[in-house]
Write an enzyme that holds these catalytic residues in place. Structure first.
Site, short mmCIF file in Angstrom:
data_model
loop_
_atom_site.label_atom_id
_atom_site.label_comp_id
_atom_site.label_asym_id
_atom_site.label_seq_id
_atom_site.Cartn_x
_atom_site.Cartn_y
_atom_site.Cartn_z
N LYS A 1 0.84 -1.22 0.00
CA LYS A 1 0.00 0.00 0.00
C LYS A 1 0.87 1.25 0.00
O LYS A 1 0.69 2.14 -0.82
CB LYS A 1 -0.90 0.00 1.24
CG LYS A 1 -1.54 1.36 1.52
CD LYS A 1 -2.47 1.34 2.71
CE LYS A 1 -1.84 1.59 4.06
NZ LYS A 1 -1.56 2.99 4.39
N ASN A 2 1.81 1.28 0.94
CA ASN A 2 2.55 2.54 1.12
C ASN A 2 3.60 2.78 0.04
O ASN A 2 4.16 3.89 -0.05
CB ASN A 2 3.17 2.59 2.52
CG ASN A 2 2.09 2.75 3.58
OD1 ASN A 2 0.94 3.05 3.26
ND2 ASN A 2 2.45 2.55 4.84
N ARG B 1 -4.44 9.89 4.01
CA ARG B 1 -3.31 10.75 4.33
C ARG B 1 -2.47 11.06 3.08
O ARG B 1 -1.98 12.16 2.89
CB ARG B 1 -2.45 10.01 5.37
CG ARG B 1 -1.15 10.64 5.71
CD ARG B 1 -1.34 11.84 6.59
NE ARG B 1 -0.06 12.47 6.88
CZ ARG B 1 0.07 13.59 7.54
NH1 ARG B 1 -0.99 14.23 7.99
NH2 ARG B 1 1.25 14.10 7.76
N ARG C 1 -0.31 14.71 13.38
CA ARG C 1 0.05 14.53 11.96
C ARG C 1 0.06 15.85 11.18
O ARG C 1 -0.65 16.01 10.18
CB ARG C 1 -0.87 13.50 11.29
CG ARG C 1 -0.87 12.15 11.98
CD ARG C 1 -1.56 11.09 11.18
NE ARG C 1 -0.67 10.46 10.21
CZ ARG C 1 -1.01 9.42 9.44
NH1 ARG C 1 -2.22 8.91 9.53
NH2 ARG C 1 -0.16 8.90 8.59
N PRO C 2 0.89 16.83 11.60
CA PRO C 2 0.96 18.10 10.86
C PRO C 2 1.67 17.90 9.51
O PRO C 2 2.26 16.84 9.27
CB PRO C 2 1.81 19.00 11.77
CG PRO C 2 2.65 18.04 12.56
CD PRO C 2 1.84 16.77 12.71
N ILE C 3 1.62 18.92 8.65
CA ILE C 3 2.33 18.82 7.36
C ILE C 3 3.33 19.97 7.21
O ILE C 3 3.67 20.38 6.10
CB ILE C 3 1.36 18.77 6.15
CG1 ILE C 3 0.44 19.99 6.11
CG2 ILE C 3 0.55 17.48 6.16
CD1 ILE C 3 -0.25 20.15 4.76
N ASP C 4 3.79 20.49 8.36
CA ASP C 4 4.72 21.62 8.32
C ASP C 4 6.00 21.32 7.53
O ASP C 4 6.52 22.19 6.82
CB ASP C 4 5.06 22.09 9.75
CG ASP C 4 5.62 20.95 10.60
OD1 ASP C 4 5.06 19.83 10.55
OD2 ASP C 4 6.63 21.16 11.29
N LEU C 5 6.51 20.09 7.63
CA LEU C 5 7.76 19.75 6.93
C LEU C 5 7.54 19.78 5.41
O LEU C 5 8.41 20.22 4.65
CB LEU C 5 8.26 18.37 7.35
CG LEU C 5 8.66 18.22 8.82
CD1 LEU C 5 8.95 16.77 9.16
CD2 LEU C 5 9.89 19.07 9.12
N ASP D 1 3.89 0.85 12.31
CA ASP D 1 2.71 0.18 11.74
C ASP D 1 2.57 -1.26 12.25
O ASP D 1 1.48 -1.83 12.22
CB ASP D 1 2.77 0.16 10.21
CG ASP D 1 2.66 1.54 9.62
OD1 ASP D 1 2.25 2.47 10.35
OD2 ASP D 1 2.99 1.72 8.43
N ILE E 1 6.77 7.32 17.28
CA ILE E 1 6.46 8.02 16.03
C ILE E 1 5.16 8.84 16.13
O ILE E 1 5.12 9.99 15.75
CB ILE E 1 6.34 7.03 14.84
CG1 ILE E 1 7.57 6.12 14.77
CG2 ILE E 1 6.14 7.78 13.52
CD1 ILE E 1 8.86 6.78 14.41
N1 EPU Z 1 5.44 14.87 10.99
C1 EPU Z 1 5.55 16.20 11.33
N2 EPU Z 1 5.47 17.12 10.33
C2 EPU Z 1 5.32 16.77 9.02
C3 EPU Z 1 5.22 15.41 8.68
C4 EPU Z 1 5.29 14.47 9.71
O1 EPU Z 1 5.69 16.56 12.51
O2 EPU Z 1 5.26 17.67 8.17
C5 EPU Z 1 5.48 13.86 12.07
C6 EPU Z 1 4.14 13.12 12.16
O3 EPU Z 1 3.20 13.84 12.93
C7 EPU Z 1 4.53 11.82 12.81
C8 EPU Z 1 5.93 11.57 12.24
O4 EPU Z 1 6.39 12.83 11.75
O5 EPU Z 1 4.60 11.98 14.21
C9 EPU Z 1 5.97 10.53 11.14
O6 EPU Z 1 5.19 10.94 10.06
P1 EPU Z 1 5.53 10.55 8.55
O7 EPU Z 1 5.40 11.79 7.75
O8 EPU Z 1 6.80 9.80 8.49
O9 EPU Z 1 4.34 9.56 8.22
P2 EPU Z 1 3.35 9.60 7.00
O10 EPU Z 1 4.10 9.86 5.74
O11 EPU Z 1 2.17 10.41 7.31
C10 EPU Z 1 3.72 7.05 6.49
C11 EPU Z 1 2.84 5.84 6.32
C12 EPU Z 1 2.24 5.45 7.67
C13 EPU Z 1 3.40 5.15 8.62
C14 EPU Z 1 4.34 6.36 8.72
C15 EPU Z 1 5.56 6.11 9.57
C16 EPU Z 1 2.00 6.07 4.08
C17 EPU Z 1 0.85 6.31 3.20
N3 EPU Z 1 1.77 6.14 5.39
O12 EPU Z 1 2.88 8.07 7.01
O13 EPU Z 1 1.49 4.26 7.44
O14 EPU Z 1 2.89 4.86 9.89
O15 EPU Z 1 4.79 6.74 7.40
O16 EPU Z 1 6.26 5.02 9.11
O17 EPU Z 1 3.10 5.80 3.62
C18 EPU Z 1 -0.25 2.74 7.79
O18 EPU Z 1 0.09 2.17 6.73
O19 EPU Z 1 -1.07 2.23 8.61
C19 EPU Z 1 0.34 4.03 8.13
C20 EPU Z 1 -0.19 4.86 9.03
#
Ligand code: EPU
Length: 418
Positions: free
Chosen positions: A22-23, A92, A121-125, A305, A327
């Site tokens: 999926k991811n 997401r 789960r912010p998107i600031d980065l 996960d 995480i």
């Molecule tokens: N974060 C920030 N700012 C940002 C982006 C992320 O603070 O701009 C924080 C998040 O809040 C979190 C951490 O960084 O605490 C990790 O977030 P990340 O961006 O790495 O996760 P994601 O891209 O939203 C993907 C997977 C998730 C998996 C995470 C961590 C996909 C579609 N989703 O999410 O998968 O848990 O990486 O490995 O690739 C799942 O499949 O069940 C799932 C949730």
């Protein structure tokens, strides 16, 4: 609303092929619109999140045809730059279309993404990286408007190796003038497959899998044929199911290297494991020993996960163990539900302490999110009597026919569609 019924007590035997990831699929689908091109993408799992990505691509003007396990995407006509709120909220990964639209059209209008409620789960980065590459971004409530006449390369240091932010930057940087360097990049296998896909379409990217990814634009090609790798979390789920119930299964199609940390804990817990390349054999007596502390971490650490899933597998283990989630702030919502089965787990902040119990008994549980829902199914497989998991639609967001796969291995599960 889906209700899963699970009758516990069966051991699992047999072999099965693990679904496509999926991811890995979701960023590749977003990436398919970065260049005007035709992509044949193989081994794409049938999942609600994939359906959501297909709906977004179609909305943005791409032609999408589905075959058996394949998607054929023609992005030569992609023209729209806005994703409606209802499509953004379905998952997401919709946020990764920001980098794709900016690269292709120089503009992206979207809103905050949906997905599992695992914390803030912010998107600031994502946003600060797009700004560093020259995008102007305005935010109004949850609406986001990004524009860039021309993106330029940048040095981007991520304070945390965010998977989604690394993917978004890679997509946008394909259209940027000059070199983009991401330091502190996520190292997950999904970043590697995204690099492979983009390179197959002519992008110049190196370093995926390490903490520094370098993107130097692209010499676009018109078509590609790409295969999505096996799903390491689906593989980990089946391995944990066999470990918990007892039995012997052989998994194929997902690289064992991609979920070694999970296999390591199952081995410590008493399972016999043989693995080579993309074949993994797990043998379990069904009575596990609790391993030491399990601490989630970015790849190559123990995947967040798999945390709910390994927790479920250990509920009847001998001894106790600590689980530390680093995480997401809110990834223990399955635990209060698992206690209804008789599990002994206490949560305090980011730490959970699990004490194995002799017996679990069936109960009715509510799935809080995708992996939490899968954890409940696994726990139900080890419980006496019947467990019902309600609100279980989350499971279909990430698992393809998990019910059929488990039944083929000998489990008694069925889904009631209400
Ligand atoms: N974060 C920030 N700012 C940002 C982006 C992320 O603070 O701009 C924080 C998040 O809040 C979190 C951490 O960084 O605490 C990790 O977030 P990340 O961006 O790495 O996760 P994601 O891209 O939203 C993907 C997977 C998730 C998996 C995470 C961590 C996909 C579609 N989703 O999410 O998968 O848990 O990486 O490995 O690739 C799942 O499949 O069940 C799932 C949730």
């Amino acid at each position: 609303m889906d209700i899963w019924h699970v009758r516990g007590g069966s051991r699992l035997f047999g072999s099965c092929r693990v679904q496509g990831s999926k991811n890995a699929s979701l960023p590749v689908l977003a990436a398919s619109m970065v260049f005007p091109a035709r992509s044949l993408i193989r081994n794409v799992p049938r999942l609600l999140d994939v359906d959501a990505a297909v709906s977004i691509l179609s909305h943005l003007g791409c032609g999408v045809e589905r075959g058996e396990g394949e998607l054929y995407i023609d992005s030569t006509g992609a023209c729209a730059t806005q994703i409606p709120r209802e499509l953004m909220e379905e998952m997401r990964s919709s946020v990764i279309f920001m980098g794709a639209m900016l690269a292709r059209c120089g503009e992206a209008r979207l809103s905050l993404p949906g997905g599992c409620q695992l914390g803030k789960r912010p998107i600031d980065l994502h946003l600060s990286a797009m700004r560093a590459m020259g995008a102007e971004i305005s935010e109004e409530g949850s609406d986001i408007f990004c524009r860039a006449e021309k993106l330029h390369g940048a040095r981007i240091e991520l304070r945390f190796p965010s998977v989604g932010a690394t993917e978004n930057i890679m997509l946008a940087a394909c259209a940027a003038e000059g070199r983009t360097t991401i330091s502190g990049a996520a190292r997950e296998p999904e970043i590697v497959s995204l690099q492979q896909y983009l390179c197959s379409l002519g992008a110049h990217i190196t370093g995926a899998g390490s903490d520094t990814v370098v993107i130097c634009g692209a010499s676009p090609r018109e078509e590609t044929d790409f295969t999505i790798p096996g799903d390491r979390i689906a593989a980990a789920t089946l391995a944990c199911a066999c470990a918990a119930t007892g039995g012997q299964i052989i998994l194929s199609g997902a690289k064992s290297d991609h979920f070694l940390t999970v296999l390591h804990f199952l081995n410590e817990a008493g399972c016999d494991i043989i693995h080579f390349n993309d074949i993994v054999e797990i043998r379990s007596e069904g009575r596990l020993r609790a391993p030491g502390s399990i601490v989630t971490a970015p790849y190559p650490g123990f995947p967040t996960d798999a945390q709910p899933i390994l927790t479920a597998a250990l509920l009847r283990a001998e001894g106790s163990c600590r689980i530390i989630e680093t995480i997401f702030e809110n990834r223990y919502r399955h635990i209060s539900e698992l206690r209804r089965l008789g599990a002994d787990i206490r949560v305090s902040g980011s730490e959970a302490v699990l004490r194995g119990v002799k017996e679990l008994h069936g109960a009715t549980l509510t799935a809080p999110d995708l992996r939490g829902g899968a954890a409940m199914v696994l726990a139900g497989l080890c419980a006496k009597g019947e467990t019902r998991v309600i609100d279980a639609g989350h499971i279909a967001r990430g698992y393809e026919d998990l019910d059929d796969t488990l039944c083929a291995l000998g489990a008694e599960v069925w889904i009631e569609h209400k």
